[in-house]
Design a protein around this motif. Structure first.
Motif, PDB file in Angstrom:
ATOM      1  N   GLY A  95       0.884  -1.438  -0.115  1.00 39.05           N
ATOM      2  CA  GLY A  95      -0.013  -0.295  -0.224  1.00 39.05           C
ATOM      3  C   GLY A  95       0.809   1.243   0.077  1.00 39.05           C
ATOM      4  N   TRP A  96       2.061   1.230  -0.689  1.00 37.26           N
ATOM      5  CA  TRP A  96       3.134   2.395  -0.477  1.00 37.26           C
ATOM      6  C   TRP A  96       2.310   3.639  -1.412  1.00 37.26           C
ATOM      7  CZ3 TRP A  96       7.198   1.989   2.508  1.00 37.26           C
ATOM      8  CH2 TRP A  96       7.403   0.724   2.776  1.00 37.26           C
ATOM      9  N   TYR A  97       2.497   4.632  -0.641  1.00 37.02           N
ATOM     10  CA  TYR A  97       2.030   5.970  -1.205  1.00 37.02           C
ATOM     11  C   TYR A  97       2.816   6.107  -2.555  1.00 37.02           C
ATOM     12  CZ  TYR A  97       2.440  10.890  -2.434  1.00 37.02           C
ATOM     13  OH  TYR A  97       2.324  12.219  -3.079  1.00 37.02           O
ATOM     14  N   SER A  98       3.873   5.572  -2.727  1.00 43.19           N
ATOM     15  CA  SER A  98       4.748   5.796  -4.063  1.00 43.19           C
ATOM     16  C   SER A  98       4.230   4.964  -5.018  1.00 43.19           C
ATOM     17  CB  SER A  98       6.175   5.594  -3.780  1.00 43.19           C
ATOM     18  OG  SER A  98       6.557   4.356  -3.250  1.00 43.19           O
ATOM     19  N   SER A  99       3.364   3.833  -4.629  1.00 40.48           N
ATOM     20  CA  SER A  99       2.881   3.020  -5.638  1.00 40.48           C
ATOM     21  C   SER A  99       1.766   3.952  -6.418  1.00 40.48           C
ATOM     22  CB  SER A  99       2.184   1.825  -5.135  1.00 40.48           C
ATOM     23  OG  SER A  99       3.145   1.086  -4.539  1.00 40.48           O
ATOM     24  N   TRP A 100       1.052   4.564  -5.689  1.00 33.64           N
ATOM     25  CA  TRP A 100      -0.243   5.617  -5.875  1.00 33.64           C
ATOM     26  C   TRP A 100       0.233   6.540  -6.911  1.00 33.64           C
ATOM     27  CZ3 TRP A 100      -1.356  10.608  -4.570  1.00 33.64           C
ATOM     28  CH2 TRP A 100      -2.829  11.144  -5.089  1.00 33.64           C
ATOM     29  N   HIS A 101       1.513   7.244  -6.588  1.00 34.75           N
ATOM     30  CA  HIS A 101       2.097   8.535  -6.900  1.00 34.75           C
ATOM     31  C   HIS A 101       2.895   7.972  -8.392  1.00 34.75           C
ATOM     32  CE1 HIS A 101       5.010  11.790  -7.774  1.00 34.75           C
ATOM     33  NE2 HIS A 101       4.150  12.540  -7.098  1.00 34.75           N
ATOM     34  N   ASP A 102       3.582   6.905  -8.324  1.00 34.71           N
ATOM     35  CA  ASP A 102       4.357   6.704  -9.341  1.00 34.71           C
ATOM     36  C   ASP A 102       4.264   5.619 -10.390  1.00 34.71           C
ATOM     37  OD1 ASP A 102       6.460   8.569  -8.709  1.00 34.71           O
ATOM     38  OD2 ASP A 102       7.987   7.167  -8.347  1.00 34.71           O
ATOM     39  N   LEU A 103       3.421   4.608  -9.771  1.00 37.24           N
ATOM     40  CA  LEU A 103       3.364   3.296 -10.508  1.00 37.24           C
ATOM     41  C   LEU A 103       1.760   3.262 -10.940  1.00 37.24           C
ATOM     42  CD1 LEU A 103       5.185   0.675  -8.434  1.00 37.24           C
ATOM     43  CD2 LEU A 103       6.169   2.314 -10.128  1.00 37.24           C
ATOM     44  N   LEU A 104       0.811   3.487 -10.362  1.00 38.59           N
ATOM     45  CA  LEU A 104      -0.618   3.178 -10.629  1.00 38.59           C
ATOM     46  C   LEU A 104      -0.907   3.984 -12.254  1.00 38.59           C
ATOM     47  CD1 LEU A 104      -2.586   2.864  -7.256  1.00 38.59           C
ATOM     48  CD2 LEU A 104      -1.905   1.077  -9.000  1.00 38.59           C
ATOM     49  N   PRO A 105      -0.455   5.478 -12.140  1.00 39.86           N
ATOM     50  CA  PRO A 105      -0.829   5.907 -13.457  1.00 39.86           C
ATOM     51  C   PRO A 105      -0.476   5.210 -14.646  1.00 39.86           C
ATOM     52  CG  PRO A 105      -0.069   7.639 -11.608  1.00 39.86           C
ATOM     53  CD  PRO A 105       0.205   6.133 -11.202  1.00 39.86           C
ATOM     54  N   SER A 106       0.932   4.755 -14.532  1.00 41.75           N
ATOM     55  CA  SER A 106       1.219   4.106 -15.946  1.00 41.75           C
ATOM     56  C   SER A 106       0.753   2.677 -16.049  1.00 41.75           C
ATOM     57  CB  SER A 106       3.087   3.740 -15.619  1.00 41.75           C
ATOM     58  OG  SER A 106       3.609   4.871 -15.668  1.00 41.75           O
ATOM     59  N   ARG A 209       6.798  11.362   1.959  1.00 41.34           N
ATOM     60  CA  ARG A 209       5.973  10.266   2.139  1.00 41.34           C
ATOM     61  C   ARG A 209       6.679   8.855   1.402  1.00 41.34           C
ATOM     62  NH1 ARG A 209       0.115  11.325   0.904  1.00 41.34           N
ATOM     63  NH2 ARG A 209      -0.058   9.135   1.795  1.00 41.34           N
ATOM     64  N   ARG A 210       7.835   8.908   1.117  1.00 40.72           N
ATOM     65  CA  ARG A 210       8.367   7.715   0.485  1.00 40.72           C
ATOM     66  C   ARG A 210       8.499   6.358   1.300  1.00 40.72           C
ATOM     67  NH1 ARG A 210      14.590   8.665  -0.321  1.00 40.72           N
ATOM     68  NH2 ARG A 210      15.339   9.881   1.478  1.00 40.72           N
ATOM     69  N   PHE A 211       8.414   6.558   2.646  1.00 44.50           N
ATOM     70  CA  PHE A 211       8.284   5.358   3.635  1.00 44.50           C
ATOM     71  C   PHE A 211       6.961   5.237   4.002  1.00 44.50           C
ATOM     72  CE2 PHE A 211      13.011   6.661   3.858  1.00 44.50           C
ATOM     73  CZ  PHE A 211      13.436   5.906   2.939  1.00 44.50           C
ATOM     74  N   SER A 212       5.800   5.782   3.610  1.00 44.02           N
ATOM     75  CA  SER A 212       4.747   5.795   4.267  1.00 44.02           C
ATOM     76  C   SER A 212       3.528   5.102   3.131  1.00 44.02           C
ATOM     77  CB  SER A 212       4.049   7.226   4.512  1.00 44.02           C
ATOM     78  OG  SER A 212       4.951   7.750   5.491  1.00 44.02           O
ATOM     79  N   TYR A 213       2.612   4.792   3.684  1.00 42.55           N
ATOM     80  CA  TYR A 213       1.508   4.182   2.707  1.00 42.55           C
ATOM     81  C   TYR A 213       0.286   5.116   2.470  1.00 42.55           C
ATOM     82  CZ  TYR A 213       2.764  -0.712   4.178  1.00 42.55           C
ATOM     83  OH  TYR A 213       3.603  -1.742   4.207  1.00 42.55           O
ATOM     84  N   MET A 214      -0.667   4.807   1.723  1.00 43.81           N
ATOM     85  CA  MET A 214      -1.507   5.599   1.097  1.00 43.81           C
ATOM     86  C   MET A 214      -2.549   6.133   2.213  1.00 43.81           C
ATOM     87  SD  MET A 214      -2.594   3.890  -2.607  1.00 43.81           S
ATOM     88  CE  MET A 214      -1.587   2.873  -3.344  1.00 43.81           C
ATOM     89  N   THR A 215      -3.387   7.207   2.024  1.00 35.93           N
ATOM     90  CA  THR A 215      -4.277   7.541   2.956  1.00 35.93           C
ATOM     91  C   THR A 215      -5.586   6.713   2.365  1.00 35.93           C
ATOM     92  OG1 THR A 215      -4.960   9.395   1.638  1.00 35.93           O
ATOM     93  CG2 THR A 215      -3.190   9.707   3.431  1.00 35.93           C
ATOM     94  N   ARG A 216      -6.803   6.871   3.392  1.00 41.08           N
ATOM     95  CA  ARG A 216      -8.014   6.424   2.985  1.00 41.08           C
ATOM     96  C   ARG A 216      -8.275   7.104   1.528  1.00 41.08           C
ATOM     97  NH1 ARG A 216     -13.326   6.218   6.577  1.00 41.08           N
ATOM     98  NH2 ARG A 216     -15.061   6.069   4.800  1.00 41.08           N
ATOM     99  N   GLU A 217      -8.333   8.250   1.471  1.00 37.14           N
ATOM    100  CA  GLU A 217      -8.577   9.032   0.263  1.00 37.14           C
ATOM    101  C   GLU A 217      -7.824   8.595  -1.203  1.00 37.14           C
ATOM    102  OE1 GLU A 217      -7.803  10.519   3.165  1.00 37.14           O
ATOM    103  OE2 GLU A 217     -10.148  11.009   3.593  1.00 37.14           O
ATOM    104  N   GLU A 218      -6.750   8.478  -0.955  1.00 36.07           N
ATOM    105  CA  GLU A 218      -5.723   7.898  -1.935  1.00 36.07           C
ATOM    106  C   GLU A 218      -6.206   6.398  -2.446  1.00 36.07           C
ATOM    107  OE1 GLU A 218      -2.068  10.753  -0.738  1.00 36.07           O
ATOM    108  OE2 GLU A 218      -2.005   8.903  -0.097  1.00 36.07           O
TER     109      GLU A 218
END
Length: 341
Positions: A95-106, A209-218
């Protein structure tokens, strides 16, 4: 270039990759990623953190070579195979924040609807992930000598981090110290620990937030974009020989996902790849549709238990492009069978 990579390049040039892909066309593949990369964390742990550029290189090769996006439900359906191409499902762990930021869009751009296995205890805490953050700090600090004070028993004193055993002891002590703190105190404590080892807060960069997970909204935004939020346990553990505890852990994870306003999850990933002979029964009792391991291979649904022991290829920055192509083509699976490894 390693000897292995040179051999694989020669095999590819000789047409072996294309031949094996054609022979295994009806066996789906499952890919696994973890986080994206917002700083230099990929250099610290290339298996855990993948750059956007590397992911896009992989996705472009898959598209160009005839692989097509699929879901976990599809790849776990007996006899499933697309009319054209080879089916590939993509999963993301934790559930990494960076997954949402970097990977999911691609992934969305290339037509994938990935499954994200959420570790709900860490998601709820909302703090930086302690083991990963501590190990990053020690990596960033390097082989320094430092005197710690005001951290408590087990941490205070002189440390020579050029010594492997000393690094391990300090890592364990720091993790125990941080795990005893309320979640809101973890980030400041990490910065204090890092500063004591000569790593400034700006380099640790917890604000990214590179070492944190996503929030509920994300998570809700990810789900709205086609990413299924699935089960990784409330606690990041699967304990062999403890079926009732494992089932309860899965069901609590599901409750937390539902409480976040997300759709009912039915897919599970074994934390750290741990499972046992009782796992299929545990999955059925917990109402799980599929469960993925950390063992590489091609998907073959042979019986009712197979869907609970699905193989996955864990891609990352430590995997060269030729090795990725070999795994996805089925060549490395063939070599494992021939060598019994």
């Amino acid at each position: 270039m390693t000897i292995k990579q040179a051999v694989l390049r020669a095999a590819k040039a000789a047409g072996v990759f294309a031949l094996v892909r054609a022979a295994t066309r009806r066996q789906p593949r499952i890919l696994c990623y973890h986080g994206g990369n917002l700083g230099d964390e990929r250099r610290y742990n290339p298996k855990l953190f993948c750059t956007r550029e590397q992911l896009r290189e992989r996705l472009e090769w898959l598209r160009r070579t005839g692989f097509v996006p699929a879901t976990l439900d599809e790849v776990a359906t007996p006899g499933f195979a697309p009319a054209k191409g080879i089916a590939v499902a993509i999963t993301l762990d934790d559930g990494w924040y960076s997954s949402w930021h970097d990977l999911l869009p691609s992934m969305a751009e290339y037509g994938y609807r990935p499954a994200l296995y959420l570790h709900t205890e860490a998601y709820e805490a909302g703090a930086p992930i302690i083991p990963v953050s501590v190990r990053y700090i020690l990596w960033k600090a390097g082989p320094v000598s430092a005197t710690l004070a005001g951290f408590g028993a087990g941490m205070d004193g002189q440390w020579t981090l050029a010594e492997r055993e000393a690094r391990h002891r300090l890592c364990a002590a720091a993790e125990a110290w941080l795990l005893a703190l309320p979640p809101q105190d973890v980030a400041p404590a990490l910065e204090r620990f890092a500063a004591a080892l000569g790593v400034p807060a700006a380099q640790l960069d917890l604000a990214s937030r590179r070492f944190s997970y996503m929030t509920r909204e994300e998570l809700q935004q990810a789900a709205a974009g086609g990413c299924a939020i699935e089960l990784h346990g409330h606690l990041h553990e699967y304990l062999p020989g403890q079926p009732e505890r494992n089932r309860a852990n899965i069901e609590l994870c599901r409750e937390k996902i539902a409480a976040a306003g997300l759709p009912h999850p039915t897919h599970y990933c074994y934390p750290s790849g741990a499972f046992d002979a009782q796992a299929p029964d545990v999955m059925r009792a917990a109402g799980v549709a599929t469960a993925t391991t950390c063992l590489p291979g091609l998907v073959r649904i042979k019986d009712g238990d197979t869907r609970y022991l699905l193989p996955r290829f864990l891609d990352g920055g430590d995997v060269s492009m030729i090795e990725f192509e070999a795994e996805m083509s089925g060549v490395l699976e063939l070599l494992r069978k021939l060598t019994g490894r």
